[in-house]
Design a protein around this motif. Structure first.
Motif, PDB file in Angstrom:
ATOM      1  N   LEU A  80       1.039  -1.424   0.290  1.00 47.53           N
ATOM      2  CA  LEU A  80       0.116  -0.041   0.116  1.00 47.53           C
ATOM      3  C   LEU A  80       0.837   1.261   0.082  1.00 47.53           C
ATOM      4  O   LEU A  80       0.410   2.715  -0.877  1.00 47.53           O
ATOM      5  CB  LEU A  80      -0.858   0.100   1.127  1.00 47.53           C
ATOM      6  CG  LEU A  80      -1.761  -1.079   1.367  1.00 47.53           C
ATOM      7  CD1 LEU A  80      -3.472  -1.330   2.444  1.00 47.53           C
ATOM      8  CD2 LEU A  80      -2.829  -0.636  -0.033  1.00 47.53           C
ATOM      9  N   TRP A  81       2.040   0.711   0.994  1.00 44.29           N
ATOM     10  CA  TRP A  81       2.448   2.291   1.102  1.00 44.29           C
ATOM     11  C   TRP A  81       3.829   2.836  -0.609  1.00 44.29           C
ATOM     12  O   TRP A  81       3.727   3.797  -0.597  1.00 44.29           O
ATOM     13  CB  TRP A  81       3.337   2.350   1.573  1.00 44.29           C
ATOM     14  CG  TRP A  81       3.275   2.064   3.193  1.00 44.29           C
ATOM     15  CD1 TRP A  81       2.715   3.308   3.509  1.00 44.29           C
ATOM     16  CD2 TRP A  81       4.912   1.981   4.569  1.00 44.29           C
ATOM     17  NE1 TRP A  81       2.657   2.831   4.862  1.00 44.29           N
ATOM     18  CE2 TRP A  81       3.839   1.752   5.288  1.00 44.29           C
ATOM     19  CE3 TRP A  81       5.592   1.297   4.988  1.00 44.29           C
ATOM     20  CZ2 TRP A  81       4.259   2.557   6.690  1.00 44.29           C
ATOM     21  CZ3 TRP A  81       6.095   1.027   5.824  1.00 44.29           C
ATOM     22  CH2 TRP A  81       5.090   1.275   7.414  1.00 44.29           C
ATOM     23  N   MET A  87      -3.729   5.416  -1.501  1.00 49.82           N
ATOM     24  CA  MET A  87      -3.752   3.914  -0.944  1.00 49.82           C
ATOM     25  C   MET A  87      -2.337   3.874   0.224  1.00 49.82           C
ATOM     26  O   MET A  87      -2.120   3.306   1.338  1.00 49.82           O
ATOM     27  CB  MET A  87      -3.286   3.071  -2.036  1.00 49.82           C
ATOM     28  CG  MET A  87      -3.947   1.809  -2.684  1.00 49.82           C
ATOM     29  SD  MET A  87      -5.141   1.068  -1.587  1.00 49.82           S
ATOM     30  CE  MET A  87      -7.171   2.350  -1.653  1.00 49.82           C
ATOM     31  N   LYS A  88      -1.776   5.110  -0.003  1.00 46.64           N
ATOM     32  CA  LYS A  88      -0.824   5.801   0.780  1.00 46.64           C
ATOM     33  C   LYS A  88      -1.283   5.382   2.351  1.00 46.64           C
ATOM     34  O   LYS A  88      -0.633   5.088   3.188  1.00 46.64           O
ATOM     35  CB  LYS A  88      -0.104   6.787   0.641  1.00 46.64           C
ATOM     36  CG  LYS A  88       0.846   6.223  -0.496  1.00 46.64           C
ATOM     37  CD  LYS A  88       1.455   7.135  -0.882  1.00 46.64           C
ATOM     38  CE  LYS A  88       2.609   6.772  -2.241  1.00 46.64           C
ATOM     39  NZ  LYS A  88       4.339   7.536  -2.670  1.00 46.64           N
ATOM     40  N   VAL A  89      -2.247   6.666   2.460  1.00 45.89           N
ATOM     41  CA  VAL A  89      -3.383   6.479   4.248  1.00 45.89           C
ATOM     42  C   VAL A  89      -4.006   5.447   4.428  1.00 45.89           C
ATOM     43  O   VAL A  89      -3.487   5.145   5.621  1.00 45.89           O
ATOM     44  CB  VAL A  89      -4.262   7.911   3.406  1.00 45.89           C
ATOM     45  CG1 VAL A  89      -4.961   8.281   4.754  1.00 45.89           C
ATOM     46  CG2 VAL A  89      -3.737   8.885   2.543  1.00 45.89           C
ATOM     47  N   LEU A  90      -3.741   4.725   3.365  1.00 44.28           N
ATOM     48  CA  LEU A  90      -4.485   3.676   3.716  1.00 44.28           C
ATOM     49  C   LEU A  90      -3.930   2.930   4.894  1.00 44.28           C
ATOM     50  O   LEU A  90      -4.038   1.969   5.958  1.00 44.28           O
ATOM     51  CB  LEU A  90      -5.382   2.555   2.781  1.00 44.28           C
ATOM     52  CG  LEU A  90      -6.744   1.068   3.377  1.00 44.28           C
ATOM     53  CD1 LEU A  90      -7.078   1.390   4.414  1.00 44.28           C
ATOM     54  CD2 LEU A  90      -6.796  -0.433   2.170  1.00 44.28           C
ATOM     55  N   LEU A  92      -0.661   3.885   6.130  1.00 46.62           N
ATOM     56  CA  LEU A  92      -0.269   4.286   6.861  1.00 46.62           C
ATOM     57  C   LEU A  92      -1.957   3.785   8.048  1.00 46.62           C
ATOM     58  O   LEU A  92      -0.815   4.020   9.577  1.00 46.62           O
ATOM     59  CB  LEU A  92      -0.372   5.725   6.630  1.00 46.62           C
ATOM     60  CG  LEU A  92       0.293   6.823   8.633  1.00 46.62           C
ATOM     61  CD1 LEU A  92       1.769   6.845   9.340  1.00 46.62           C
ATOM     62  CD2 LEU A  92      -0.107   7.897   7.774  1.00 46.62           C
ATOM     63  N   LEU A  93      -2.506   3.733   7.812  1.00 46.22           N
ATOM     64  CA  LEU A  93      -3.274   4.028   9.281  1.00 46.22           C
ATOM     65  C   LEU A  93      -3.394   2.743   9.625  1.00 46.22           C
ATOM     66  O   LEU A  93      -2.953   2.037  11.224  1.00 46.22           O
ATOM     67  CB  LEU A  93      -4.676   4.522   8.639  1.00 46.22           C
ATOM     68  CG  LEU A  93      -5.451   5.800   8.581  1.00 46.22           C
ATOM     69  CD1 LEU A  93      -6.861   5.689   7.536  1.00 46.22           C
ATOM     70  CD2 LEU A  93      -5.730   6.462   9.539  1.00 46.22           C
ATOM     71  N   LEU A  94      -3.195   1.292   8.779  1.00 47.42           N
ATOM     72  CA  LEU A  94      -3.069   0.166   9.254  1.00 47.42           C
ATOM     73  C   LEU A  94      -1.810  -0.039  10.060  1.00 47.42           C
ATOM     74  O   LEU A  94      -1.231  -0.615  10.872  1.00 47.42           O
ATOM     75  CB  LEU A  94      -3.211  -0.691   7.665  1.00 47.42           C
ATOM     76  CG  LEU A  94      -4.213  -1.638   6.498  1.00 47.42           C
ATOM     77  CD1 LEU A  94      -4.378  -1.953   5.672  1.00 47.42           C
ATOM     78  CD2 LEU A  94      -5.434  -1.318   7.722  1.00 47.42           C
ATOM     79  N   TRP A  95      -0.991   0.664   9.910  1.00 48.87           N
ATOM     80  CA  TRP A  95       0.375   0.543   9.946  1.00 48.87           C
ATOM     81  C   TRP A  95       0.521   0.856  12.035  1.00 48.87           C
ATOM     82  O   TRP A  95       1.488   0.260  12.386  1.00 48.87           O
ATOM     83  CB  TRP A  95       1.249   1.223   9.567  1.00 48.87           C
ATOM     84  CG  TRP A  95       2.713   1.209  10.021  1.00 48.87           C
ATOM     85  CD1 TRP A  95       3.343   2.039  11.330  1.00 48.87           C
ATOM     86  CD2 TRP A  95       3.762   0.476  10.095  1.00 48.87           C
ATOM     87  NE1 TRP A  95       5.208   1.543  11.679  1.00 48.87           N
ATOM     88  CE2 TRP A  95       5.162   0.355  10.414  1.00 48.87           C
ATOM     89  CE3 TRP A  95       3.486  -1.449   9.579  1.00 48.87           C
ATOM     90  CZ2 TRP A  95       6.065  -0.621  11.140  1.00 48.87           C
ATOM     91  CZ3 TRP A  95       5.042  -1.941   9.372  1.00 48.87           C
ATOM     92  CH2 TRP A  95       5.672  -1.547  10.363  1.00 48.87           C
ATOM     93  N   LEU A  96      -0.587   1.778  11.894  1.00 49.36           N
ATOM     94  CA  LEU A  96      -0.674   2.571  13.049  1.00 49.36           C
ATOM     95  C   LEU A  96      -1.482   1.045  14.684  1.00 49.36           C
ATOM     96  O   LEU A  96      -1.530   1.196  15.797  1.00 49.36           O
ATOM     97  CB  LEU A  96      -2.210   3.769  13.337  1.00 49.36           C
ATOM     98  CG  LEU A  96      -0.865   4.999  12.261  1.00 49.36           C
ATOM     99  CD1 LEU A  96      -2.039   5.844  12.070  1.00 49.36           C
ATOM    100  CD2 LEU A  96      -0.124   5.037  13.750  1.00 49.36           C
ATOM    101  N   VAL A  97      -2.121   0.456  13.470  1.00 50.89           N
ATOM    102  CA  VAL A  97      -2.541  -0.644  14.819  1.00 50.89           C
ATOM    103  C   VAL A  97      -1.501  -1.797  15.043  1.00 50.89           C
ATOM    104  O   VAL A  97      -0.666  -2.012  14.068  1.00 50.89           O
ATOM    105  CB  VAL A  97      -4.469  -1.867  13.526  1.00 50.89           C
ATOM    106  CG1 VAL A  97      -3.988  -3.045  14.050  1.00 50.89           C
ATOM    107  CG2 VAL A  97      -4.364  -0.650  13.220  1.00 50.89           C
TER     108      VAL A  97
END
Length: 155
Positions: A80-81, A87-90, A92-97
């Motif tokens: 995604l990155w 998709m980059k933002v998605l 990043l959001l998943l990385w925070l989990v």
């Protein structure tokens, strides 16, 4: 494991969800940053063997970047990155989990994907429509290079 700078996504070619994800990746990857290969291919099986993984393992999904291999949710996030917004933002959001939580969700979907989404009777075969997204490995190179391992979602 792959040519320098080359990114390869190995996915299950008989899984409906995996094939749909591969087609989506091809549409989103306008700069052709990724090559796609199936875990059922000879080269895919050699890579999985090097990594100590089985093609029959429902969690077999690998992102190869140079000599590194990423699995589970970390592989998804790294893909995604490399794509365009959103998709980059998605990613990043998943990385925070927290990784244990997102990997647990990944493993649950992976284990139930055939029941929930279906299974093909045949493996996805690369077509001309895939163009430059087709992974054409040098089998000798694939079998010879070592794999780097660590604890950050990498094998």
């Amino acid at each position: 494991m792959t040519s320098t700078g080359q990114r390869v996504v190995l996915f299950d070619g008989v899984c409906v969800l995996c094939c749909a994800s591969a087609h989506l990746l091809m549409r989103l990857d306008r700069r052709t940053r990724f090559r796609l290969g199936t875990i059922q291919s000879l080269a895919g099986q050699q890579v999985l063997q090097q990594l100590g993984m089985s093609p029959d393992d429902p969690e077999s999904f690998v992102l190869l970047e140079g000599s590194r291999a990423y699995t589970h949710s970390t592989a998804c996030i790294r893909i995604l990155w490399r794509l365009s917004l959103p998709m980059k933002v998605l990613g990043l959001l998943l990385w925070l989990v927290p990784r244990p939580l997102r990997d647990a969700l990944y493993r649950t979907v992976a284990r139930h994907r055939f029941h929930w989404f279906g299974r093909r009777d045949y493996c996805m075969v690369p077509s001309a429509a895939m163009g430059e997204h087709i992974w054409q490995p040098e089998v000798a190179q694939t079998a010879a290079e070592p794999v780097q391992r660590n604890r950050q979602g990498m094998v």
